[in-house]
Design a protein around this motif. Structure first.
Motif, PDB file in Angstrom:
ATOM      1  N   ARG A 147       0.788  -1.439  -0.140  1.00 60.45           N
ATOM      2  CA  ARG A 147      -0.160  -0.198   0.316  1.00 60.45           C
ATOM      3  C   ARG A 147       0.768   1.461  -0.260  1.00 60.45           C
ATOM      4  NH1 ARG A 147      -2.177  -3.114   3.905  1.00 60.45           N
ATOM      5  NH2 ARG A 147      -1.981  -1.655   5.563  1.00 60.45           N
ATOM      6  N   LEU A 148       2.432   1.237   0.308  1.00 61.87           N
ATOM      7  CA  LEU A 148       2.776   2.156   0.937  1.00 61.87           C
ATOM      8  C   LEU A 148       3.185   2.917  -0.281  1.00 61.87           C
ATOM      9  CD1 LEU A 148       4.330   4.566   2.487  1.00 61.87           C
ATOM     10  CD2 LEU A 148       6.553   2.842   2.727  1.00 61.87           C
ATOM     11  N   LEU A 149       4.186   1.381  -1.386  1.00 63.08           N
ATOM     12  CA  LEU A 149       4.153   1.235  -2.900  1.00 63.08           C
ATOM     13  C   LEU A 149       3.095   1.883  -3.478  1.00 63.08           C
ATOM     14  CD1 LEU A 149       6.533   1.724  -4.557  1.00 63.08           C
ATOM     15  CD2 LEU A 149       5.901  -0.758  -5.573  1.00 63.08           C
ATOM     16  N   VAL A 150       2.009   1.760  -3.357  1.00 60.43           N
ATOM     17  CA  VAL A 150       0.500   1.957  -4.240  1.00 60.43           C
ATOM     18  C   VAL A 150       1.042   3.774  -3.948  1.00 60.43           C
ATOM     19  CG1 VAL A 150      -1.453   2.452  -4.545  1.00 60.43           C
ATOM     20  CG2 VAL A 150      -0.600   0.739  -4.529  1.00 60.43           C
ATOM     21  N   ALA A 151       0.574   4.482  -2.634  1.00 61.03           N
ATOM     22  CA  ALA A 151       0.732   5.719  -1.969  1.00 61.03           C
ATOM     23  C   ALA A 151       2.089   6.363  -2.797  1.00 61.03           C
ATOM     24  CB  ALA A 151       1.236   5.996  -0.556  1.00 61.03           C
ATOM     25  N   TRP A 152       3.610   5.787  -2.841  1.00 60.72           N
ATOM     26  CA  TRP A 152       4.098   6.908  -4.071  1.00 60.72           C
ATOM     27  C   TRP A 152       3.467   7.144  -5.416  1.00 60.72           C
ATOM     28  CZ3 TRP A 152       7.701   9.823  -2.961  1.00 60.72           C
ATOM     29  CH2 TRP A 152       8.694   9.973  -3.888  1.00 60.72           C
ATOM     30  N   ARG A 153       3.448   5.920  -6.201  1.00 65.19           N
ATOM     31  CA  ARG A 153       3.406   6.281  -6.958  1.00 65.19           C
ATOM     32  C   ARG A 153       2.383   6.985  -7.475  1.00 65.19           C
ATOM     33  NH1 ARG A 153       3.946   1.173 -10.946  1.00 65.19           N
ATOM     34  NH2 ARG A 153       5.457   0.197 -10.106  1.00 65.19           N
ATOM     35  N   THR A 154       0.816   7.195  -6.772  1.00 62.59           N
ATOM     36  CA  THR A 154       0.285   7.914  -6.771  1.00 62.59           C
ATOM     37  C   THR A 154       1.159   9.239  -6.670  1.00 62.59           C
ATOM     38  OG1 THR A 154      -1.438   6.452  -5.077  1.00 62.59           O
ATOM     39  CG2 THR A 154      -1.935   8.468  -5.253  1.00 62.59           C
ATOM     40  N   THR A 155       1.444   9.689  -6.122  1.00 58.11           N
ATOM     41  CA  THR A 155       2.181  10.900  -6.625  1.00 58.11           C
ATOM     42  C   THR A 155       2.579  11.151  -7.920  1.00 58.11           C
ATOM     43  OG1 THR A 155       3.133  10.703  -4.627  1.00 58.11           O
ATOM     44  CG2 THR A 155       4.327  12.801  -5.510  1.00 58.11           C
ATOM     45  N   ASN A 171      -6.336   8.480 -16.226  1.00 59.48           N
ATOM     46  CA  ASN A 171      -6.085   7.277 -15.760  1.00 59.48           C
ATOM     47  C   ASN A 171      -5.183   6.799 -15.973  1.00 59.48           C
ATOM     48  OD1 ASN A 171      -6.212   7.663 -19.053  1.00 59.48           O
ATOM     49  ND2 ASN A 171      -6.902   5.734 -19.265  1.00 59.48           N
ATOM     50  N   GLY A 172      -4.208   6.840 -16.431  1.00 63.13           N
ATOM     51  CA  GLY A 172      -3.202   6.308 -17.170  1.00 63.13           C
ATOM     52  C   GLY A 172      -2.084   6.427 -15.553  1.00 63.13           C
ATOM     53  N   GLY A 173      -1.887   7.497 -14.833  1.00 64.03           N
ATOM     54  CA  GLY A 173      -1.717   7.844 -13.662  1.00 64.03           C
ATOM     55  C   GLY A 173      -2.206   6.786 -12.221  1.00 64.03           C
ATOM     56  N   TRP A 174      -3.956   6.570 -12.602  1.00 65.88           N
ATOM     57  CA  TRP A 174      -4.068   5.797 -11.084  1.00 65.88           C
ATOM     58  C   TRP A 174      -3.834   4.720 -11.989  1.00 65.88           C
ATOM     59  CZ3 TRP A 174      -7.831   6.675  -7.823  1.00 65.88           C
ATOM     60  CH2 TRP A 174      -8.754   5.603  -6.985  1.00 65.88           C
ATOM     61  N   ALA A 175      -3.539   4.130 -13.207  1.00 70.36           N
ATOM     62  CA  ALA A 175      -3.392   2.469 -13.510  1.00 70.36           C
ATOM     63  C   ALA A 175      -2.056   2.302 -13.613  1.00 70.36           C
ATOM     64  CB  ALA A 175      -3.966   1.989 -15.188  1.00 70.36           C
ATOM     65  N   TYR A 176      -1.067   2.991 -13.210  1.00 74.61           N
ATOM     66  CA  TYR A 176       0.670   2.810 -12.966  1.00 74.61           C
ATOM     67  C   TYR A 176       0.377   3.388 -11.687  1.00 74.61           C
ATOM     68  CZ  TYR A 176       4.863   4.755 -11.645  1.00 74.61           C
ATOM     69  OH  TYR A 176       7.058   4.468 -11.398  1.00 74.61           O
ATOM     70  N   ALA A 177       0.038   4.048 -10.870  1.00 75.29           N
ATOM     71  CA  ALA A 177       0.079   3.646  -9.497  1.00 75.29           C
ATOM     72  C   ALA A 177      -0.171   2.471  -8.848  1.00 75.29           C
ATOM     73  CB  ALA A 177      -0.859   4.475  -8.629  1.00 75.29           C
ATOM     74  N   ILE A 178      -2.041   1.597  -9.391  1.00 76.14           N
ATOM     75  CA  ILE A 178      -2.917   0.674  -8.825  1.00 76.14           C
ATOM     76  C   ILE A 178      -1.619  -0.762  -8.977  1.00 76.14           C
ATOM     77  CG2 ILE A 178      -4.226   0.131 -10.129  1.00 76.14           C
ATOM     78  CD1 ILE A 178      -6.330  -0.402  -7.666  1.00 76.14           C
ATOM     79  N   ILE A 179      -0.348  -0.928 -10.116  1.00 74.79           N
ATOM     80  CA  ILE A 179      -0.598  -2.071 -10.345  1.00 74.79           C
ATOM     81  C   ILE A 179       0.635  -2.686  -9.656  1.00 74.79           C
ATOM     82  CG2 ILE A 179       2.081  -2.582 -12.131  1.00 74.79           C
ATOM     83  CD1 ILE A 179       1.210  -1.002 -14.061  1.00 74.79           C
ATOM     84  N   PRO A 180       1.174  -1.884  -8.384  1.00 74.44           N
ATOM     85  CA  PRO A 180       1.947  -3.334  -7.542  1.00 74.44           C
ATOM     86  C   PRO A 180       0.220  -4.024  -6.518  1.00 74.44           C
ATOM     87  CG  PRO A 180       2.593  -0.867  -7.138  1.00 74.44           C
ATOM     88  CD  PRO A 180       1.769  -0.580  -8.902  1.00 74.44           C
ATOM     89  N   ALA A 181      -0.147  -3.700  -6.379  1.00 73.63           N
ATOM     90  CA  ALA A 181      -1.453  -4.674  -5.771  1.00 73.63           C
ATOM     91  C   ALA A 181      -1.891  -5.056  -6.815  1.00 73.63           C
ATOM     92  CB  ALA A 181      -2.841  -3.328  -5.662  1.00 73.63           C
ATOM     93  N   ILE A 182      -2.009  -4.471  -7.818  1.00 74.82           N
ATOM     94  CA  ILE A 182      -2.712  -5.695  -9.634  1.00 74.82           C
ATOM     95  C   ILE A 182      -1.814  -6.568  -9.570  1.00 74.82           C
ATOM     96  CG2 ILE A 182      -3.260  -6.080 -11.705  1.00 74.82           C
ATOM     97  CD1 ILE A 182      -5.323  -4.178  -9.587  1.00 74.82           C
ATOM     98  N   LYS A 183      -0.655  -6.441  -8.841  1.00 80.14           N
ATOM     99  CA  LYS A 183      -0.034  -7.677  -9.492  1.00 80.14           C
ATOM    100  C   LYS A 183       0.118  -8.896  -8.106  1.00 80.14           C
ATOM    101  CE  LYS A 183       3.228  -6.157 -12.704  1.00 80.14           C
ATOM    102  NZ  LYS A 183       5.043  -5.471 -12.696  1.00 80.14           N
ATOM    103  N   LYS A 184       0.063  -8.269  -7.110  1.00 73.06           N
ATOM    104  CA  LYS A 184       0.000  -8.796  -5.428  1.00 73.06           C
ATOM    105  C   LYS A 184      -1.100 -10.325  -5.596  1.00 73.06           C
ATOM    106  CE  LYS A 184       1.186  -9.853  -1.402  1.00 73.06           C
ATOM    107  NZ  LYS A 184       2.001  -9.271  -0.340  1.00 73.06           N
ATOM    108  N   LEU A 185      -2.339  -9.697  -5.882  1.00 73.34           N
ATOM    109  CA  LEU A 185      -3.524  -9.452  -5.673  1.00 73.34           C
ATOM    110  C   LEU A 185      -3.781 -11.140  -6.656  1.00 73.34           C
ATOM    111  CD1 LEU A 185      -5.538  -6.745  -5.327  1.00 73.34           C
ATOM    112  CD2 LEU A 185      -5.058  -8.424  -3.342  1.00 73.34           C
ATOM    113  N   TYR A 186      -3.142 -10.227  -8.012  1.00 77.29           N
ATOM    114  CA  TYR A 186      -3.615 -11.455  -9.499  1.00 77.29           C
ATOM    115  C   TYR A 186      -2.321 -12.549  -9.606  1.00 77.29           C
ATOM    116  CZ  TYR A 186      -8.577  -8.782  -8.930  1.00 77.29           C
ATOM    117  OH  TYR A 186      -9.123  -8.505  -8.519  1.00 77.29           O
ATOM    118  N   THR A 187      -2.635 -13.519 -10.046  1.00 77.83           N
ATOM    119  CA  THR A 187      -1.393 -14.086 -10.547  1.00 77.83           C
ATOM    120  C   THR A 187      -1.637 -14.370 -11.806  1.00 77.83           C
ATOM    121  OG1 THR A 187      -2.039 -15.782  -9.706  1.00 77.83           O
ATOM    122  CG2 THR A 187      -1.097 -14.526  -7.975  1.00 77.83           C
ATOM    123  N   ASP A 188      -2.787 -14.937 -12.303  1.00 76.77           N
ATOM    124  CA  ASP A 188      -2.674 -14.846 -13.758  1.00 76.77           C
ATOM    125  C   ASP A 188      -2.998 -13.798 -14.830  1.00 76.77           C
ATOM    126  OD1 ASP A 188      -4.249 -16.735 -15.781  1.00 76.77           O
ATOM    127  OD2 ASP A 188      -5.076 -15.256 -15.591  1.00 76.77           O
TER     128      ASP A 188
END
Length: 258
Positions: A10-18, A31-48
């Motif tokens: 979550r800290l990494l997502v917060a940093w990317r939200t900057t 939308n592009g900045g939002w998607a960039y920020a949430i990528i670490p969470a997406i990779k952690k939650l979904y392995t497929d």
């Protein structure tokens, strides 16, 4: 096993939200900045890979709000993605609906709190020190601004993440209106206190300065500030306002008023 985002995730997502505004575009705004920020969470939650792709697609839809108040929206989105990853009943439409429903009201809070209150106050304090030759002036502005900004982003993201979809309770009972009004009052109070130091109207050539200062200290500066505020309220362009003040000052000096 239940999937869970760690504090570091979550800290990494917060940093990317900057960098939310880093790929701003006219079609889908942030939308592009939002998607960039949430990528670490997406990779952690979904392995497929397909699930990751689908998740990024739903976060590439239209998004736009004040860049610093996007964090509580991100917190709710992270909580909902966790629910979805754990096969809870959360649809793509629900996630987008929550984002769209929050970004409008929060955008109205971000401007008065950050652009109209916090930043002018820090800039005024920093500039006041800098004008005396103190190196702490720009340092206080730069460090203070970024510490407060990121602290706010991290705190609000965490609060919203733990609240989840119950975040709507925070917006009840006129909470946002209270925050906006309170920050505006504080900003006007602090900036009003700086008028005496920053705005100078000198009638010394007419011999009036001493008498005016004795009767009403700072009255001329206050009146000039109020007139400028009134003109801004009447939708007069700030550029034209600067030009008018320059012309007024030059003409006043030429005829011996200032």
């Amino acid at each position: 096993m239940e999937k869970k985002l760690s504090k570091m995730d979550r800290l990494l997502v917060a940093w990317r939200t900057t960098f939310l505004q880093g790929s701003w575009n006219f079609e889908r705004m942030q939308n592009g900045g939002w998607a960039y920020a949430i990528i670490p969470a997406i990779k952690k939650l979904y392995t497929d890979k397909q699930q990751q792709s689908d998740a990024l697609k739903r976060h590439l839809l239209f998004f736009n709000t004040h860049p610093y108040v996007a964090s509580p929206i991100m917190g709710v989105a992270l909580a909902m993605e966790e629910e979805k990853a754990n096969r809870k009943t959360v649809t793509d439409e629900e996630i987008q609906t929550v984002k769209v429903g929050m970004m409008g009201p929060l955008a109205g809070v971000g401007d008065p709190v950050f652009w109209f209150t916090l930043r002018p106050i820090l800039a005024a304090l920093g500039a006041t020190l800098a004008m005396t030759g103190n190196i702490l002036g720009p340092i206080i502005f730069f460090v203070g601004w970024n510490v407060i900004r990121f602290g706010f982003m991290w705190f609000t993201q965490e609060q919203a993440y733990h609240a989840g979809r119950n975040i709507e309770q925070v917006f009840s009972d006129g909470f946002l209106q209270m925050v906006t009004k309170g920050s505006s009052i504080i900003g006007l109070f602090v900036l009003g206190a700086l008028v005496q130091r920053w705005v100078i109207v000198d009638y010394a050539s007419l011999g009036l300065q001493t008498q005016l200062d004795a009767l009403f200290p700072g009255l001329s500066a206050l009146l000039l500030t109020l007139v400028c505020m009134w003109l801004l309220k009447k939708k007069v362009s700030p550029v034209w306002l600067i030009i008018i003040v320059f012309i007024f000052g030059i003409l006043g000096h030429c005829i011996g008023v200032f």
